[in-house]
Design a protein around this motif. Structure first.
Motif, short mmCIF file in Angstrom:
data_model
loop_
_atom_site.label_atom_id
_atom_site.label_comp_id
_atom_site.label_asym_id
_atom_site.label_seq_id
_atom_site.Cartn_x
_atom_site.Cartn_y
_atom_site.Cartn_z
N ASP A 270 0.84 -1.20 0.00
CA ASP A 270 0.00 0.00 0.00
C ASP A 270 0.87 1.25 0.00
N LYS A 277 1.69 7.95 0.30
CA LYS A 277 2.10 8.02 1.71
C LYS A 277 3.47 8.67 1.83
N ASP A 347 -5.68 6.38 -0.78
CA ASP A 347 -5.04 5.63 0.30
C ASP A 347 -6.07 4.95 1.21
N ALA A 348 -7.33 5.28 1.05
CA ALA A 348 -8.37 4.56 1.80
C ALA A 348 -8.86 3.43 0.90
N GLU A 349 -7.93 2.52 0.56
CA GLU A 349 -8.17 1.52 -0.47
C GLU A 349 -8.70 0.20 0.06
MN MN Z 1 -4.00 2.94 2.42
#
Ligand code: MN
Ligand code: BES
Ligand code: ZN
Length: 499
Positions: A270, A277, A347-349
């Motif tokens: 991720d 990130k 990123d909210a995957e």
């Molecule tokens: Mn993430």
């Protein structure tokens, strides 16, 4: 490390572990040893300020008259306080102290007279603790010197009920094998474990009698899994979904309620995607497939110990990368359920992956419950630290069962609230929902998102972001991948869902 069980008798040589209760009061065979050595054990306990407290330890070298190279005296504490779990931890502590003492250790297990545990359960759970602690992931350390590695290769448990203990341990050992698989999978780097190679690892479980099928991108596209596929579209690695099925119900069992189902987030790396990130600590995101690792390890444990249950494990495997093909903030995707999602933050995957995996599982199997596991939010670590997993659920009975199972095996969960006011935070202007709430309550809004992909099926979500990796050693968990969740769910199944 090999663990064997044999008749209770004082060994004439080697390294020996014996026990003492509060006082300290040596258990009977240790007392015999004390007499044979003219009080060497008593003297060691005295100068070592050993009181027989739980987990306390002193050791002595080659005492005259014993023939032994070394003796460890281990405190049991009050016998009535001992549980399976405390015996396992004691086994882990013994491994920690003895792992570099030699190649073989015998553990002389006197029956702890007043305790609630039978002699055989005691031996089996102690062996389980030793085994769990003995895990090491050192395949890439090619230059480590032999002296730096644990030398302990053989453990012999000597107890009265050794045949029964051996039999009990056989089952526990299968669970440990599941835990080890999970630890291996989360420890492997993301250039080795990616969706296809992780799917391959799951496929290997077919040797244990599991049915394993793999969906590729084409098939997932056909099924309409736009949420999962959107996450993987920036990666050069193809996304996969793996379905593992274990049916251990005795022939002729009438199945009225549907199988039990476990669903795992498997983001093999991720990076955050376009919402990338920061560099510091990004290497940790190799274990963002931890939820899927637990599901795979659990399926191995259930099949290994031939659990009399019908269980399905589903894992959504993707790599979240930025690229010219990657999903953008603001994109709208359509999930298999038909619901549309505005992707505010790439990123909210994890929730996007689980949305399709949960929906697929529910529609395909009509399970009696679903438990999903995911390293879903950093916010759960803010709330609960690294001690417990977060539990979110639409069902009180399932929540209670998970909470109790967690306490029993030492993998605890803590339930957090859900509700309409939280759900309102993921309303979108353009689609049915957005994939992030505000700054606050991040773990809860993530759970609210998942709940939108579950109808009336009893469901629980475990946010394991804080417990999947450990930077400190615990009695039965070395540093690194913990395998947290395998023992918990194995216990849930054993206590409630086997015929
Ligand atoms: Mn993430
Ligand atoms: N995989 C992470 C969560 C995570 C963080 C797991 C740290 C383990 C350790 C997840 O995909 C993520 O990035 N979550 C975001 C959500 C946010 C964008 C709403 C987070 O927690 O910051
Ligand atoms: Zn993630």
């Amino acid at each position: 490390m090999k663990i064997t069980f044999a008749k209770h008798a004082l060994p004439p040589k080697g390294i020996l572990v014996v026990f003492a209760g509060p006082g300290p009061k040596l258990l009977s065979s240790a007392e015999t040893l004390d007499e044979k050595t003219d009080g060497a054990l008593s003297r060691a306990m005295k100068v070592g300020k050993f009181k027989g407290k739980y987990g306390q330890m002193v050791s002595l070298y080659a005492p005259q008259g014993s023939g032994l190279d070394r003796i460890f005296i281990v405190g049991t504490g009050k016998a009535e306080d001992l549980t399976d779990l405390k015996i396992e931890d004691l086994g882990g502590k013994i491994y920690g102290s003895a792992m570099k003492a030699g190649t073989s250790v015998s553990i002389l297990h006197d029956h702890i007279v007043d305790g609630p545990l039978s002699d055989d359960a005691c031996g089996a759970h102690m062996a389980f603790g030793l085994k769990l602690r003995s895990y090491r992931f050192d395949k890439y350390r090619t230059k480590e010197k032999a002296e730096a590695k644990p030398s302990l290769k053989n453990v012999r448990i000597l107890c009265q009920g050794y045949t029964a203990a051996r039999k009990q341990f056989e089952t526990l050992d299968k669970v440990a094998e599941g835990v080890f698989l999970t630890r291996n999978l989360v420890s492997e780097p993301a250039n080795v474990i990616y969706p296809k190679t992780l799917a391959k690892q799951a496929k290997e479980l077919e040797a244990l009698g599991l049915k394993v099928s793999i969906l590729g991108e084409k098939q997932m596209k056909k099924l309409g899994m736009g949420a999962l596929l959107g996450v993987g579209q920036g990666s050069s690695r193809d996304s996969q979904m793996v379905i593992m099925e274990w049916n251990g119900l005795p022939k002729g069992t009438k199945e009225t309620k549907g199988p039990i189902a476990f669903v795992g987030k498997g983001v093999t790396f991720d990076s955050g995607g376009i919402s990338i990130k920061p560099a510091g600590g990004m290497e940790d995101m190799k274990w963002d497939m931890g939820g899927s690792g637990v599901v795979i390890g659990l399926m191995k444990a259930l099949a290994g110990r031939k659990a009399k249950t019908h269980a399905v494990g589903v894992v959504g495997l993707v790599e979240n990368m930025p690229s010219g093909n990657a999903q953008r903030p603001g994109d709208v995707v359509t999930s298999m359920s038909g619901q549309t999602i505005e992707v505010i933050n790439t990123d909210a995957e994890g929730r996007l992956v689980l949305a399709d995996a949960l929906w697929y599982t529910q529609e395909t199997y009509k399970p009696q419950f679903m438990v999903d596991l995911a390293t879903l939010t950093g916010a759960i670590m803010v709330a609960l630290g690294q001690e417990m997993a977060g539990l979110f659920s639409n069902n009180d009975q399932l929540s209670k069962r998970l909470t109790d199972a967690g306490k029993a095996v030492g993998e605890e969960v803590w339930r957090l609230p859900m509700g309409d006011n939280y759900d309102a935070l993921i309303k979108s202007q353009i689609a049915d929902m957005k994939n992030v709430g505000g700054r606050f309550g991040g773990s809860i809004t993530a759970a609210q998102f998942l709940e939108r992909f579950v109808n009336k099926t009893p469901w629980a979500h475990l946010d394991i972001a804080g417990v999947t990796w450990s930077s400190k050693v615990k009695p039965t968990v070395p540093r690194g991948g913990t395998g947290y969740g395998v023992r918990l769910l194995d216990r849930l199944v054993a206590d409630h869902y086997e015929v």
